[in-house]
Motif scaffolding. Structure first.
Motif, PDB file in Angstrom:
ATOM      1  N   PHE A 193      -4.399   3.307  -2.910  1.00  0.00           N
ATOM      2  CA  PHE A 193      -4.747   3.578  -4.403  1.00  0.00           C
ATOM      3  C   PHE A 193      -5.266   2.582  -5.414  1.00  0.00           C
ATOM      4  CE2 PHE A 193      -1.289   6.122  -2.908  1.00  0.00           C
ATOM      5  CZ  PHE A 193      -2.064   7.474  -2.920  1.00  0.00           C
ATOM      6  N   PRO A 194      -6.551   2.217  -5.077  1.00  0.00           N
ATOM      7  CA  PRO A 194      -7.146   0.748  -5.764  1.00  0.00           C
ATOM      8  C   PRO A 194      -7.067   1.006  -7.392  1.00  0.00           C
ATOM      9  CG  PRO A 194      -8.930   2.424  -4.698  1.00  0.00           C
ATOM     10  CD  PRO A 194      -7.670   3.088  -4.039  1.00  0.00           C
ATOM     11  N   LYS A 195      -6.781   2.191  -8.040  1.00  0.00           N
ATOM     12  CA  LYS A 195      -6.733   2.099  -9.594  1.00  0.00           C
ATOM     13  C   LYS A 195      -5.456   1.473  -9.884  1.00  0.00           C
ATOM     14  CE  LYS A 195      -9.420   6.590  -9.742  1.00  0.00           C
ATOM     15  NZ  LYS A 195      -9.271   8.050 -10.217  1.00  0.00           N
ATOM     16  N   GLY A 196      -4.715   1.348  -9.068  1.00  0.00           N
ATOM     17  CA  GLY A 196      -3.394   0.768  -9.381  1.00  0.00           C
ATOM     18  C   GLY A 196      -2.248   1.527  -9.170  1.00  0.00           C
ATOM     19  N   VAL A 197      -1.054   0.797  -8.888  1.00  0.00           N
ATOM     20  CA  VAL A 197       0.285   1.492  -8.547  1.00  0.00           C
ATOM     21  C   VAL A 197       1.182   0.652  -9.499  1.00  0.00           C
ATOM     22  CG1 VAL A 197       1.973   1.851  -6.994  1.00  0.00           C
ATOM     23  CG2 VAL A 197      -0.435   2.000  -6.288  1.00  0.00           C
ATOM     24  N   GLU A 198       1.773   1.581 -10.284  1.00  0.00           N
ATOM     25  CA  GLU A 198       2.935   1.302 -11.286  1.00  0.00           C
ATOM     26  C   GLU A 198       4.379   1.476 -10.594  1.00  0.00           C
ATOM     27  OE1 GLU A 198       4.746   1.863 -15.654  1.00  0.00           O
ATOM     28  OE2 GLU A 198       3.275   3.012 -14.871  1.00  0.00           O
ATOM     29  N   GLU A 199       5.035   0.428 -10.056  1.00  0.00           N
ATOM     30  CA  GLU A 199       6.270   0.821  -9.655  1.00  0.00           C
ATOM     31  C   GLU A 199       7.528   0.676 -10.623  1.00  0.00           C
ATOM     32  OE1 GLU A 199       8.737  -0.853  -5.953  1.00  0.00           O
ATOM     33  OE2 GLU A 199       7.483  -2.192  -6.484  1.00  0.00           O
ATOM     34  N   ILE A 200       7.904   1.879 -10.897  1.00  0.00           N
ATOM     35  CA  ILE A 200       8.796   1.897 -11.989  1.00  0.00           C
ATOM     36  C   ILE A 200      10.407   1.762 -11.483  1.00  0.00           C
ATOM     37  CG2 ILE A 200       9.885   3.526 -13.687  1.00  0.00           C
ATOM     38  CD1 ILE A 200       7.237   5.128 -13.546  1.00  0.00           C
ATOM     39  N   LYS A 201      10.631   2.215 -10.328  1.00  0.00           N
ATOM     40  CA  LYS A 201      11.350   1.845  -9.361  1.00  0.00           C
ATOM     41  C   LYS A 201      11.054   2.136  -8.128  1.00  0.00           C
ATOM     42  CE  LYS A 201      15.352   2.218 -12.082  1.00  0.00           C
ATOM     43  NZ  LYS A 201      16.355   1.178 -12.360  1.00  0.00           N
ATOM     44  N   SER A 202      11.778   1.638  -6.823  1.00  0.00           N
ATOM     45  CA  SER A 202      11.256   1.515  -5.635  1.00  0.00           C
ATOM     46  C   SER A 202      10.766   2.738  -5.070  1.00  0.00           C
ATOM     47  CB  SER A 202      12.497   0.986  -4.704  1.00  0.00           C
ATOM     48  OG  SER A 202      13.440   1.569  -4.615  1.00  0.00           O
ATOM     49  N   TYR A 203      11.628   3.813  -5.613  1.00  0.00           N
ATOM     50  CA  TYR A 203      11.142   5.248  -5.190  1.00  0.00           C
ATOM     51  C   TYR A 203      10.356   5.990  -6.085  1.00  0.00           C
ATOM     52  CZ  TYR A 203      14.837   6.391  -8.458  1.00  0.00           C
ATOM     53  OH  TYR A 203      15.574   6.424  -9.617  1.00  0.00           O
ATOM     54  N   LEU A 204       9.980   5.519  -7.291  1.00  0.00           N
ATOM     55  CA  LEU A 204       9.153   6.167  -8.373  1.00  0.00           C
ATOM     56  C   LEU A 204       8.066   5.130  -8.599  1.00  0.00           C
ATOM     57  CD1 LEU A 204       8.677   8.389 -10.311  1.00  0.00           C
ATOM     58  CD2 LEU A 204      10.448   6.945 -11.948  1.00  0.00           C
ATOM     59  N   ARG A 205       6.838   5.583  -7.877  1.00  0.00           N
ATOM     60  CA  ARG A 205       5.613   4.813  -8.341  1.00  0.00           C
ATOM     61  C   ARG A 205       4.610   5.763  -8.790  1.00  0.00           C
ATOM     62  NH1 ARG A 205       5.929   2.937  -3.022  1.00  0.00           N
ATOM     63  NH2 ARG A 205       6.209   4.969  -2.361  1.00  0.00           N
ATOM     64  N   MET A 206       3.784   5.292  -9.801  1.00  0.00           N
ATOM     65  CA  MET A 206       2.891   6.374 -10.587  1.00  0.00           C
ATOM     66  C   MET A 206       1.436   5.351 -10.224  1.00  0.00           C
ATOM     67  SD  MET A 206       4.821   8.581 -11.623  1.00  0.00           S
ATOM     68  CE  MET A 206       3.604   9.433 -12.743  1.00  0.00           C
ATOM     69  N   THR A 207       0.441   6.601  -9.993  1.00  0.00           N
ATOM     70  CA  THR A 207      -0.855   6.067  -9.894  1.00  0.00           C
ATOM     71  C   THR A 207      -1.811   7.017 -10.549  1.00  0.00           C
ATOM     72  OG1 THR A 207      -2.526   5.284  -8.340  1.00  0.00           O
ATOM     73  CG2 THR A 207      -1.462   7.267  -7.770  1.00  0.00           C
ATOM     74  N   PRO A 208      -3.015   6.435 -11.257  1.00  0.00           N
ATOM     75  CA  PRO A 208      -4.030   7.437 -11.731  1.00  0.00           C
ATOM     76  C   PRO A 208      -4.545   8.541 -10.465  1.00  0.00           C
ATOM     77  CG  PRO A 208      -4.410   5.366 -12.467  1.00  0.00           C
ATOM     78  CD  PRO A 208      -3.459   4.982 -11.378  1.00  0.00           C
ATOM     79  N   GLN A 209      -4.754   9.583 -11.250  1.00  0.00           N
ATOM     80  CA  GLN A 209      -5.144  10.497 -10.317  1.00  0.00           C
ATOM     81  C   GLN A 209      -6.185  10.237  -9.484  1.00  0.00           C
ATOM     82  OE1 GLN A 209      -5.323  14.736 -11.965  1.00  0.00           O
ATOM     83  NE2 GLN A 209      -7.096  15.408 -10.459  1.00  0.00           N
TER      84      GLN A 209
END
Length: 212
Positions: A193-209
Motif C-alpha cells: 500500500f504505497p499511499k502509506g500505512v499508519e500503525e495505530i496498534k500492531s493489529y490496527l493499521r490504516m491506509t488510504p483506500q
C-alpha cells in the motif's frame, strides 16, 4: 425452511414475477444481486421502500448489482401495487417483483419466521455475489423501513475487500481510509500500500483506500 448462512451458494428457482417468469440464476448472470422480501402487497412501509429502490437503481447499476423484490401475492396484484408505488412515491418501479404466492422462494430462502408470523415473509435483504454466494443478510421488523444507502455501502465494502487485502472500519464510506487485514505484516503492507500505512496498534493499521 432453509437456514442460509454467509458463504452458502443460494438456491436457484424459477418463479413468476411482475415482469414474467424469472429463472433466477439466468436472470442474475454475472451480476451481484439484492433480493429483498416483503410481507404483502399494498403495505405502507414497503411501498416507500420499493419507491426508494427504483430511485436508487442507477446506483445499483453502477455496482453491477441487480435488484429484485419478493412478495407473497401474485403478479397481477403486484402490477396494481406498482401503480400505487409510482403514483405515491413519484417514481417508476424499474425492476421485477417475484410473485411467491406458493411460498416456494420464501421457503428456499428461509423468509418465513413462524414466531413472527407463520404466513408472512419477514423483511429480509440478501446480497448475493456473481458466484451465487450469500454475502449479507439483514432482517428487519415490519415497523422499521430499510436503509438502502446502507445496502449500497455494504456492496461497496464487499467489492473493495474482495479485490484488496483490506477491511472497512466502522461507518466507512467509499473514499475513506481502510484497515489493513491482520494477516499482512506491517513491512509487507507498506510495500503493498504505497499511499502509506499508519500503525495505530500492531493489529490496527490504516491506509488510504487503494483504488482511489
Amino acid at each position: 425452511m432453509a437456514n442460509l448462512q454467509l458463504g452458502d451458494t443460494v438456491p436457484d428457482f424459477t418463479q413468476d414475477s411482475s415482469e414474467g417468469e424469472i429463472k433466477f440464476y439466468d436472470w442474475a448472470g454475472d451480476s451481484w444481486v439484492v433480493l429483498f422480501s416483503h410481507p404483502a402487497d399494498y403495505t405502507p412501509v414497503c411501498t416507500t421502500e420499493l419507491g426508494e429502490v427504483s430511485r436508487l437503481k442507477s446506483e445499483f447499476d453502477k455496482r453491477n448489482a441487480k435488484v429484485i423484490a419478493l412478495s407473497v401475492d401474485d403478479a397481477e396484484s403486484h402490477k396494481g401495487w406498482i401503480g400505487d408505488i409510482n403514483e405515491t412515491q413519484q417514481t417508476t418501479v424499474n425492476y421485477p417483483i417475484l410473485a411467491d404466492s406458493d411460498n416456494k422462494v420464501s421457503d428456499l430462502y428461509g423468509m418465513i419466521h413462524p414466531n413472527a408470523n407463520a404466513k408472512l415473509t419477514v423483511r429480509t435483504v440478501f446480497v448475493i455475489d456473481p458466484a451465487k454466494k450469500l454475502r449479507l443478510t439483514i432482517t428487519y421488523p415490519p415497523s422499521t423501513g430499510r436503509n438502502f444507502e446502507e445496502i449500497l455501502r455494504v456492496i461497496d465494502s464487499l467489492q473493495l475487500t474482495d479485490n484488496y487485502q483490506v477491511a472497512t472500519p466502522v461507518n466507512w464510506k467509499d473514499g475513506d481510509d481502510v484497515v489493513v487485514v491482520p494477516s499482512i505484516p506491517t513491512e509487507e503492507a507498506k510495500q503493498k500500500f504505497p499511499k502509506g500505512v499508519e500503525e495505530i496498534k500492531s493489529y490496527l493499521r490504516m491506509t488510504p483506500q487503494p483504488n482511489k
